[in-house]
Design a protein around this motif. Structure first.
Motif: not given
Length: 271
Positions: A67-89
């Motif tokens: 989990l820790a390696e798959c999450v990014r901070s966003s420009q909004i405090p208190s909102l983090e994102v687990m992004p999607a890449s084309v590999q998910l297809a």
């Protein structure tokens, strides 16, 4: 934990995911938005560049990274994102031969220690516009589904199919699953059709439909191209104000449900 789902595309699903997550974070919730759509529009709309999306939801779903390696901070405090890449297809095909293929996301999010639920107060999952194995993984892992519904003629057909899927998942895989609410999007009250669809949806689903509706608004459409939610792009526009109201209504509903569950538990005899 909530899935934002509708197998019909173009209904404002990702827009709702991005802006509801932003509004909830703005009022103090610790929010994780998981982008499970291979198109990665939620990641784009929160300013996560394509070169910074791996490891993300694909790797997390398949158990390749924690989990820790798959999450990014966003420009909004208190909102983090687990992004999607084309590999998910390709995940739909890869999941077919895996053990517990419907439970991969559930095991990763709700496994020993329950790290995700301890770290965030609200987790939103933006599902792809389909009812395949990736969406099924989301439905198995969450408590409830939030359904964005475009105020157009064919909207009720789509929600009917999703409702049937939710019932099947509830019976076979996730007994706690339910529809948390229906959000009417792209509403234009100047149009008779839009008014009629809204009346039909409210007549059919009653209190499940949020009182707040999301209007057609050019600023909502412009915001993703700037890599930001409309609440950051133009906080004063009608679309932003609607999402702020939706977040308030969402929080009130959660509080009411929690209170009802507490009362029910207190009245149950001890075993």
């Amino acid at each position: 934990m909530f899935a934002i789902a509708n197998q019909k595309g173009g209904v404002g699903k990702t827009t709702t995911a991005i802006n509801l997550a932003t509004a909830l974070a703005a009022v103090g919730e610790k929010v994780l938005l998981i982008d499970l759509d291979p198109q990665g529009n939620a990641s784009t709309g929160l300013g996560i560049g394509r070169n910074d999306r791996s490891p993300g939801s694909y790797e997390f779903l398949l158990g390749l990274n924690p989990l820790a390696e798959c999450v990014r901070s966003s420009q909004i405090p208190s909102l983090e994102v687990m992004p999607a890449s084309v590999q998910l297809a390709g995940a739909e095909i890869e999941l077919i031969d895996m053990d517990d293929r419907e439970h991969r996301l559930d095991q990763a999010l709700n496994g020993p220690g329950g790290e995700a639920r301890q770290r965030w107060t609200i987790i939103l999952i933006d599902c792809p516009p389909s009812l395949g194995l990736v969406t099924l993984n989301a439905l198995v892992s969450v408590d409830a589904v939030l359904v964005p519904l475009q105020a157009e003629f064919l909207a009720l057909e789509g929600i009917g199919a999703l409702g049937n899927t939710i019932e099947r998942v509830k019976k076979r895989l996730n007994p706690k699953l339910h529809i948390a609410g229906v959000v009417l999007t792209m509403v234009d009250r100047r149009m008779t059709l839009s008014q009629q669809v809204e009346a039909d949806v409210r007549g059919h689903y009653g209190e499940l439909v949020f009182g707040t509706t999301i209007p057609r608004n050019v600023r909502i459409a412009e915001a993703p191209s700037h890599g930001m939610p409309v609440l950051i792009y133009d906080n004063a526009c009608a679309g932003s104000q609607a999402y702020i109201l939706l977040a308030s209504e969402f929080i009130r509903r959660r509080r009411t449900i929690a209170e009802q569950a507490e009362q029910k538990a207190s009245h149950e005899p001890a075993s």
